[in-house]
Design a protein around this motif. Sequence first.
Motif, PDB file in Angstrom:
ATOM      1  N   ILE A 268       1.530   6.757  -6.983  1.00 48.20           N
ATOM      2  CA  ILE A 268       0.347   7.941  -7.459  1.00 48.20           C
ATOM      3  C   ILE A 268       0.551   9.002  -6.694  1.00 48.20           C
ATOM      4  O   ILE A 268      -0.181   9.998  -6.808  1.00 48.20           O
ATOM      5  CB  ILE A 268      -0.872   7.163  -7.216  1.00 48.20           C
ATOM      6  CG1 ILE A 268      -1.329   6.876  -5.576  1.00 48.20           C
ATOM      7  CG2 ILE A 268      -1.176   6.124  -8.188  1.00 48.20           C
ATOM      8  CD1 ILE A 268      -2.624   6.460  -5.490  1.00 48.20           C
ATOM      9  N   LYS A 269       1.588   9.321  -6.107  1.00 47.38           N
ATOM     10  CA  LYS A 269       2.170  10.419  -5.405  1.00 47.38           C
ATOM     11  C   LYS A 269       1.224  11.014  -4.493  1.00 47.38           C
ATOM     12  O   LYS A 269       0.740  12.209  -4.432  1.00 47.38           O
ATOM     13  CB  LYS A 269       2.430  11.525  -6.408  1.00 47.38           C
ATOM     14  CG  LYS A 269       3.263  10.960  -7.563  1.00 47.38           C
ATOM     15  CD  LYS A 269       4.763  11.003  -7.100  1.00 47.38           C
ATOM     16  CE  LYS A 269       5.759  10.761  -8.057  1.00 47.38           C
ATOM     17  NZ  LYS A 269       6.834   9.907  -7.908  1.00 47.38           N
ATOM     18  N   ILE A 270       0.647  10.301  -3.318  1.00 48.33           N
ATOM     19  CA  ILE A 270       0.021  10.737  -2.234  1.00 48.33           C
ATOM     20  C   ILE A 270       0.615  10.244  -0.924  1.00 48.33           C
ATOM     21  O   ILE A 270       1.482   9.365  -1.131  1.00 48.33           O
ATOM     22  CB  ILE A 270      -1.564  10.223  -2.420  1.00 48.33           C
ATOM     23  CG1 ILE A 270      -1.615   8.762  -2.453  1.00 48.33           C
ATOM     24  CG2 ILE A 270      -2.473  10.729  -3.754  1.00 48.33           C
ATOM     25  CD1 ILE A 270      -2.962   8.012  -2.333  1.00 48.33           C
ATOM     26  N   ASP A 271       0.432  11.302   0.061  1.00 47.26           N
ATOM     27  CA  ASP A 271       1.020  10.603   1.132  1.00 47.26           C
ATOM     28  C   ASP A 271      -0.294  10.126   2.321  1.00 47.26           C
ATOM     29  O   ASP A 271      -1.075  10.900   2.523  1.00 47.26           O
ATOM     30  CB  ASP A 271       1.401  12.013   1.956  1.00 47.26           C
ATOM     31  CG  ASP A 271       2.306  11.623   3.128  1.00 47.26           C
ATOM     32  OD1 ASP A 271       2.542  10.580   3.298  1.00 47.26           O
ATOM     33  OD2 ASP A 271       2.138  12.584   4.111  1.00 47.26           O
ATOM     34  N   ILE A 272      -0.223   8.903   2.682  1.00 48.83           N
ATOM     35  CA  ILE A 272      -0.953   8.331   3.448  1.00 48.83           C
ATOM     36  C   ILE A 272      -0.380   7.941   4.758  1.00 48.83           C
ATOM     37  O   ILE A 272       0.576   7.322   4.734  1.00 48.83           O
ATOM     38  CB  ILE A 272      -1.718   6.915   2.757  1.00 48.83           C
ATOM     39  CG1 ILE A 272      -2.138   7.307   1.439  1.00 48.83           C
ATOM     40  CG2 ILE A 272      -2.366   6.336   3.950  1.00 48.83           C
ATOM     41  CD1 ILE A 272      -2.630   5.923   0.683  1.00 48.83           C
TER      42      ILE A 272
ATOM     43  N   LEU B 231       0.758  -1.325   0.033  1.00 43.21           N
ATOM     44  CA  LEU B 231       0.055   0.009  -0.049  1.00 43.21           C
ATOM     45  C   LEU B 231       0.917   1.345  -0.022  1.00 43.21           C
ATOM     46  O   LEU B 231       0.562   2.293  -0.711  1.00 43.21           O
ATOM     47  CB  LEU B 231      -0.909   0.094   1.010  1.00 43.21           C
ATOM     48  CG  LEU B 231      -2.150  -1.135   1.378  1.00 43.21           C
ATOM     49  CD1 LEU B 231      -2.755  -0.937   2.386  1.00 43.21           C
ATOM     50  CD2 LEU B 231      -2.997  -0.761  -0.004  1.00 43.21           C
ATOM     51  N   ASN B 232       1.947   1.204   0.730  1.00 45.14           N
ATOM     52  CA  ASN B 232       2.932   2.257   0.772  1.00 45.14           C
ATOM     53  C   ASN B 232       3.542   2.697  -0.730  1.00 45.14           C
ATOM     54  O   ASN B 232       3.813   3.625  -1.093  1.00 45.14           O
ATOM     55  CB  ASN B 232       4.228   2.032   1.778  1.00 45.14           C
ATOM     56  CG  ASN B 232       3.328   2.604   3.007  1.00 45.14           C
ATOM     57  OD1 ASN B 232       2.779   3.544   3.226  1.00 45.14           O
ATOM     58  ND2 ASN B 232       4.058   1.843   4.130  1.00 45.14           N
ATOM     59  N   LYS B 233       3.678   1.372  -1.493  1.00 48.43           N
ATOM     60  CA  LYS B 233       4.341   1.336  -2.693  1.00 48.43           C
ATOM     61  C   LYS B 233       3.452   2.003  -3.595  1.00 48.43           C
ATOM     62  O   LYS B 233       3.677   3.015  -4.512  1.00 48.43           O
ATOM     63  CB  LYS B 233       4.868   0.198  -3.197  1.00 48.43           C
ATOM     64  CG  LYS B 233       5.306  -0.102  -4.611  1.00 48.43           C
ATOM     65  CD  LYS B 233       6.860  -0.156  -4.505  1.00 48.43           C
ATOM     66  CE  LYS B 233       7.124  -0.359  -6.050  1.00 48.43           C
ATOM     67  NZ  LYS B 233       8.278   0.132  -6.576  1.00 48.43           N
ATOM     68  N   PHE B 234       2.179   1.651  -3.431  1.00 51.78           N
ATOM     69  CA  PHE B 234       1.085   2.334  -4.259  1.00 51.78           C
ATOM     70  C   PHE B 234       0.874   3.473  -4.304  1.00 51.78           C
ATOM     71  O   PHE B 234       0.721   4.552  -5.088  1.00 51.78           O
ATOM     72  CB  PHE B 234      -0.369   1.560  -4.076  1.00 51.78           C
ATOM     73  CG  PHE B 234      -0.440   0.094  -4.660  1.00 51.78           C
ATOM     74  CD1 PHE B 234       0.320  -0.351  -5.326  1.00 51.78           C
ATOM     75  CD2 PHE B 234      -1.208  -0.938  -3.848  1.00 51.78           C
ATOM     76  CE1 PHE B 234       0.511  -1.675  -5.818  1.00 51.78           C
ATOM     77  CE2 PHE B 234      -1.256  -2.290  -4.208  1.00 51.78           C
ATOM     78  CZ  PHE B 234      -0.450  -2.426  -5.243  1.00 51.78           C
TER      79      PHE B 234
END
Length: 97
Positions: free
Chosen positions: A15-19, A8-11
Amino acid sequence: MAFSKQQLNKFADLIKIDISEDKLEQMNIDSVIEWLNKLQQINTSGIEPMLSPAEHKLPQRSDVVTDGNIRDLVLANTPDTAGVSRGYFAVPKVMDE
């Protein structure tokens, strides 16, 4: 198909979002993937693709020139009359040599 936190961190990185880690804990990606898999199983053969669910027909009119040969009227609107006698708009220089 279960996704690991690393995946999930790789995804998210791709897609250039910070989760945040808290959000990763709450995400239920597996249910979304299951739903997408169900959509993939729908038989769509023989169905024509559509660009929009709303069927819009644009009004069409005949291609007729209505305001032709009015160069002098158009050039009368220019604030700088330097080029009007030659039939063009005069504009400030934008590039130096």
